[in-house]
Design an enzyme around this catalytic site. Structure first.
Site, short mmCIF file in Angstrom:
data_model
loop_
_atom_site.label_atom_id
_atom_site.label_comp_id
_atom_site.label_asym_id
_atom_site.label_seq_id
_atom_site.Cartn_x
_atom_site.Cartn_y
_atom_site.Cartn_z
N GLU A 68 1.13 -1.33 -0.12
CA GLU A 68 0.27 0.30 0.37
C GLU A 68 0.96 1.76 0.13
O GLU A 68 0.83 1.95 -0.33
CB GLU A 68 -1.12 -0.21 1.74
CG GLU A 68 -1.57 0.96 1.25
CD GLU A 68 -3.01 0.77 1.86
OE1 GLU A 68 -3.29 -0.80 2.29
OE2 GLU A 68 -3.83 1.58 3.04
N ASP A 100 -2.85 -3.13 2.95
CA ASP A 100 -3.79 -3.79 4.70
C ASP A 100 -5.28 -3.65 4.50
O ASP A 100 -5.95 -4.15 3.15
CB ASP A 100 -4.52 -1.99 5.11
CG ASP A 100 -2.44 -1.78 5.64
OD1 ASP A 100 -1.55 -1.82 5.93
OD2 ASP A 100 -2.92 0.07 5.87
N TYR A 154 -2.31 -3.24 13.77
CA TYR A 154 -3.11 -2.29 12.72
C TYR A 154 -3.88 -1.36 13.74
O TYR A 154 -4.80 -2.09 14.07
CB TYR A 154 -3.85 -3.17 11.59
CG TYR A 154 -4.18 -2.84 10.62
CD1 TYR A 154 -3.14 -1.85 9.55
CD2 TYR A 154 -5.78 -2.78 10.52
CE1 TYR A 154 -4.30 -1.03 8.60
CE2 TYR A 154 -6.36 -2.06 9.28
CZ TYR A 154 -5.55 -1.74 8.62
OH TYR A 154 -6.24 -0.62 7.25
#
Ligand SMILES: [Zn+2]
Ligand SMILES: [Zn+2]
Length: 705
Positions: free
Chosen positions: A5, A106, A316
């Site tokens: 990402e 992600d 995360y």
């Protein structure tokens, strides 16, 4: 080819997957990629830069309705996105001789969508043949595990749901904003963007309704009793059993009954309570606590947490989960934390308990666990914001293993004829988890004085105090975010941005969400003409349908065509009333500009008004009289040139001129327009200088020592 990402994530992933942990970075015309070897595989790790592709209308024209869209490279829509072109070109070139594609963005809606679009439009390959890596932290171990156990299919329901979210938000945001802006332009010819969106409308209405509640609120007087007594030479304040009196004569009678009388300590009660640790953090509870302890706006907390995640020191952050799964190696994380000086003794204590059973919350998120430290020591020195947030996250995590805190609540019941008074105390008998969570778990302890049942106390002086009931408070960034979450509007990722946008678009003033005249005008106009744009009903239904796409209970086409139908109905309705809407908005805009620029009556001439003026020659701003143009009045005041100025509703206590607020970066101060001459202001400045000089002297002394 592994698609990631962001550049930092690419570097971490390449490093974790390379057999020698030494991937080669290859730079190519404004972009780069990594080459690494894992067993028999040659891997190429590329990165996106968030979204590489965006929606664009297929039919030209800055007007509405525009409901047909296509995905195009971001630089075609956003001229500032210059870094995107070399990245897309590089990925396109590299993907020509690739055997297998792996998405390692992600694991959430946005990440999955970025991976999908990159495959489809940059690699020009079939996304159904691609693989997917799932991970919740960027540690070597988790990345390696994700690679060894990757799925041979992308999460298509999630991708579909993400696409439709972008499409619907685009449709509503672009079309409604154009409708409002063109209503103003077609009425008076001004071009001023008046924006709204699918979630912004309902958000604005919550703020406006609260503002109305505050406006119509009539404070009611009530009275409270204050009683003091002396005991063993110590003055003690007692609490009367009835907290509020609505009738003044009643409170006066009680004061009369008590003043100078002798009361007796009737009974001393003690009650212990146990309180377990708070559940692990998810994004919204982290945002709430970071606002409470550090004053961080939700969007700032998200950005800082995201950066800690890219450093691989926390998991995360975009999660709704309050659970830590059994698969998580808690012992390893705690061992890692033990290697950090600040937390070593606390982590050691947790590890000594042996059975590691953290407290869990109720909320779940299938994609990610609750936010937790990874145990990896930060390699770089953390910035002050990162350090604060990291500390909060680590301590919250350690506290999960703590025993319940035990508190003893003491209450002495004191009688005086038919009256009852109290004296309360609170003692923490056992710190338990609070020890780990400190300084974020402060409890105000209050000792109960040495009292025994049967002791006599003379009540004096006894007073009553008049107070007023308070209106409901204005929202702050954290409470507004919480409301949106409760009302199921927006997602955990978009909510912080929506909260920010209310302010950046001028619909609210200052830190607390005080509705500006512009916000009020927009709200009033919409409420009168197009109430559907404010109602949470439509947007809530759309949220539900997007969730159903993820559960494969409905599909993207059905949801999208229904949403378009609703939007076109709203827009038709709007167009039919365009002129009325335009007139109402223009009135609001005029009032708004006036309130942002006007600074009271002119002290020199009788009929002028002071306002903020920008000099056409120097570009500098100053305060001038409205009669300035006709050369009838030359009254001016200078203004600070830096920062955003907003007039305040108060006058200077020293000189009587209007006050204003200046916000420059994180600094915020207030002064009067007469600030260069004001005697009060001069004294304040002098005091400030003295304080600074003293501080400088102290610093000097310390360094001398
Ligand atoms: Zn004047
Ligand atoms: Zn003044």
């Amino acid at each position: 080819m592994i698609i990631t990402e962001k550049p930092t994530a690419a570097k971490r992933i390449a490093n974790a997957l390379d057999d020698n942990q030494a991937p080669i970075e290859v730079k190519k015309r404004g972009a780069s990629y990594y080459e690494c070897k894992r067993g028999a595989d040659d891997l190429i790790v590329v990165y996106a830069l968030g979204h590489l592709f965006e929606l664009k209308q297929t039919v030209k024209g800055w007007t509405y309705p525009r409901v047909e869209t296509e995905w195009v490279p971001k630089y075609e829509v956003d001229k500032k996105a210059t870094k995107i072109k070399p990245i897309i070109n590089l990925i396109r070139r590299l993907s020509k001789d690739i055997d297998s594609f792996i998405v390692a963005t992600d694991f959430d809606i946005e990440g999955s969508l970025i991976g999908y679009h990159t495959l489809k439009y940059a690699c020009k390959t079939d996304p159904t043949a691609a693989h997917r890596m799932f991970f919740s932290a960027l540690t070597d171990k988790e990345i390696q595990h994700a690679h060894d156990t990757m799925s041979n299919s992308l999460d298509f329901p999630m991708i579909e749901s993400g696409q439709v979210r972008h499409e619907i938000d685009w449709l509503f945001g672009i079309n409604l904003t154009r409708a409002l802006t063109l209503a103003v332009k077609n009425t008076v010819g001004w071009f001023k963007i008046v924006s709204t969106g699918r979630v912004q409308g309902p958000t604005l209405s919550y703020i406006a309704i609260r503002e109305q509640e505050i406006n119509v609120f009539v404070p009611q007087p009530f009275w409270v009793i204050q009683t003091k007594t002396m005991h063993n030479g110590v003055e003690i304040e007692l609490e009367y059993s009835k907290k509020r009196f609505e009738v003044e004569t009643e409170v006066k009678k009680v004061v009369n009954d008590l003043e100078g009388e002798t009361a007796i300590v009737d009974l001393i009660n003690s009650r212990t309570t146990k309180q377990g640790p708070h559940p692990p953090f998810n994004l919204s509870s982290l945002q709430a606590q970071a606002y409470r302890h550090f004053g961080f706006k939700p969007s700032r907390t998200l950005a800082v947490a995201q950066s800690l995640y890219l450093d691989a020191v926390i998991s995360y952050p975009r999660t709704s989960s309050e659970k830590l799964p059994d698969t998580l190696n808690l012992k390893e994380i705690l061992n890692g934390i033990m290697g950090m000086k600040t937390y070593a003794p606390l982590a050691e204590e947790v590890l000594q308990v042996g059975n590691l059973a953290p407290v869990q919350g109720k909320k779940n998120d299938p994609a990610h666990p609750a936010i937790h430290p990874t145990g990896i020591k930060p390699t770089k020195r953390l910035t002050p914001s990162k350090k604060k947030l990291y500390d909060l996250i680590v301590r919250r995590f350690l506290a999960l293993f703590g025993e319940p805190a035990v508190k003893e609540h003491l209450r002495a019941d004191i009688r005086c004829n038919e009256h009852l008074l109290y004296l309360r105390g609170l003692r923490v008998l056992k710190q338990g988890w609070m020890k780990f969570y400190n300084p974020y778990a402060k409890t105000e302890e209050k000792e109960l004085p040495e009292l025994s049942e049967g002791d006599l106390l003379v009540l004096s002086p006894v007073h009553f105090d008049e107070r007023y009931t308070q209106p409901p408070p204005r929202f702050n960034p954290a409470s507004l975010l919480k409301l949106l979450e409760k009302e199921n509007l927006g997602t955990k990722v978009t909510r912080a941005r929506i909260v920010d946008s209310v302010k950046s678009r001028g619909y609210s003033l200052r830190d607390r969400f005080e509705l500006s005249t512009l916000g009020y005008a927009l709200y009033e106009t919409l409420e009168r003409y197009i109430p559907d744009m404010l109602s949470p009903k439509l947007t809530r239904r759309l949220e539900k349908e997007m969730e159903e796409i993820q559960k494969e209970q409905t599909d993207r086409k059905t949801v999208l065509s229904r949403a378009k139908g609703d939007l076109i109905e709203i827009l038709d309705d709007f167009k039919a009333q365009e002129q009325e809407i335009g007139n109402a908005l223009v009135l609001g805009l005029q009032r708004y500009w006036k309130s942002m620029e006007e600074l009271g009556d002119c002290p020199k001439c009788s009929d002028g008004t002071l306002r903020i003026i920008r000099s056409s020659k120097t570009g500098k701003r100053f305060v001038g009289c409205s009669k300035y143009k006709d050369e009838k009045c030359d009254q001016t005041f200078s203004l600070p040139q830096k920062g955003v100025i907003s007039p305040l509703e108060k006058m200077c206590p020293h000189c009587g001129y209007k006050m204003f607020q200046v916000v420059s970066g994180r600094r915020k101060w207030e002064t009067c327009i007469n600030w260069t001459e004001c005697p009060g202001r001069k004294e304040e400045l002098k005091a400030l200088e003295e304080r600074r000089a003293k501080q400088a002297m102290k610093k000097q002394e310390v360094s001398d020592k």
